[in-house]
Enzyme design. Structure first.
Site, short mmCIF file in Angstrom:
data_model
loop_
_atom_site.label_atom_id
_atom_site.label_comp_id
_atom_site.label_asym_id
_atom_site.label_seq_id
_atom_site.Cartn_x
_atom_site.Cartn_y
_atom_site.Cartn_z
N GLY A 54 0.92 -1.31 -0.05
CA GLY A 54 0.07 -0.25 -0.05
C GLY A 54 0.64 1.22 -0.13
CD GLN A 59 3.48 5.70 2.79
OE1 GLN A 59 2.27 5.30 2.03
NE2 GLN A 59 4.24 5.20 3.00
CB CYS A 101 4.81 2.25 7.21
SG CYS A 101 4.32 3.75 6.35
CG LEU A 102 6.48 1.15 1.33
CD1 LEU A 102 6.04 1.55 -0.09
CD2 LEU A 102 7.68 0.10 1.19
CG HIS A 143 -0.95 1.48 7.29
ND1 HIS A 143 0.08 1.01 7.83
CD2 HIS A 143 -0.37 2.13 6.47
CE1 HIS A 143 1.15 1.42 7.72
NE2 HIS A 143 0.97 2.36 6.65
CD GLU A 144 -1.22 2.40 2.57
OE1 GLU A 144 -0.80 3.53 2.56
OE2 GLU A 144 -0.53 1.65 3.03
CG HIS A 147 0.10 6.80 5.20
ND1 HIS A 147 1.29 7.34 5.77
CD2 HIS A 147 0.37 5.61 5.03
CE1 HIS A 147 2.09 6.46 6.07
NE2 HIS A 147 1.36 5.27 5.61
NI NI Z 1 2.50 3.38 5.66
#
Ligand code: NI
Length: 179
Positions: A54, A59, A101-102, A143-144, A147
């Site tokens: 995701g 991000q 998470c990236l 989660h997304e 963000h």
């Molecule tokens: Ni994330």
């Protein structure tokens, strides 16, 4: 994965504690149509390359309410682009799943969230849709969407756990830059 996605440019992913990650993303309107048409394939390409399941536009430094997700197991592909996603229902039942998470690379922690959510969004063709998500998809979509509101999964941890995780991240990032 389509050719479009593999040929799209890769975008640099911001790493925590970048202040951009804490901002609230803007609602996508008609005025963003072209921008979003270019952004979505680039987000998919960046997400698959990472690899991640995701990615949210903040991000990659774009404060728009756009998310890409693909929770299909290795080899399969189930790309899901969500524009202006909203959680319109959540189960009382919660579940604990490990998240990463990236923007918080190589750090993982257990997060408790509703087990099932109903999500309303527009797809990349600007068609209004609703999905019922459970399991990994439910955690990922929550989660997304977090963000888009400047929230990171570490915010769900106790202060002690969060501080340990963020210190480990800072140390790893420092070592990476030293190389
Ligand atoms: Ni994330």
């Amino acid at each position: 994965m389509s050719d479009l996605q593999t040929e799209a440019p890769l975008l640099p992913v911001l790493i925590c504690p970048d202040p951009q990650l804490r901002k609230v993303a803007r609602v996508v309107t008609e005025a963003h149509r072209e921008e979003v048409a270019a952004l979505v394939p680039a987000m998919f390409a960046t997400m698959y390359k990472a690899p991640g399941i995701g990615l949210a536009a903040p991000q990659v430094g774009r404060l728009l309410r756009v998310v890409t997700i693909d929770v299909a197991p290795d080899g399969a592909a189930a790309p899901l682009a969500l524009i202006n996603p909203e959680i319109i229902g959540a189960s009382a039942e919660t579940v604990v799943q490990q998240e990463g998470c990236l923007s918080v690379p190589e750090q993982y922690a257990d997060v408790t969230r509703p087990a099932r959510v109903r999500v309303r969004y527009m797809d990349e063709q600007w068609v209004k849709r609703e999905i019922e998500a459970e399991g990994l998809l439910a955690a990922c979509v929550q989660h997304e969407i977090d963000h888009l509101n400047g929230v990171l999964f570490v915010d769900y941890l106790t202060a002690l756990k969060r501080n340990i995780l963020l210190r480990k991240l800072a140390k790893a990032q420092k070592e990476l830059k030293g190389k």
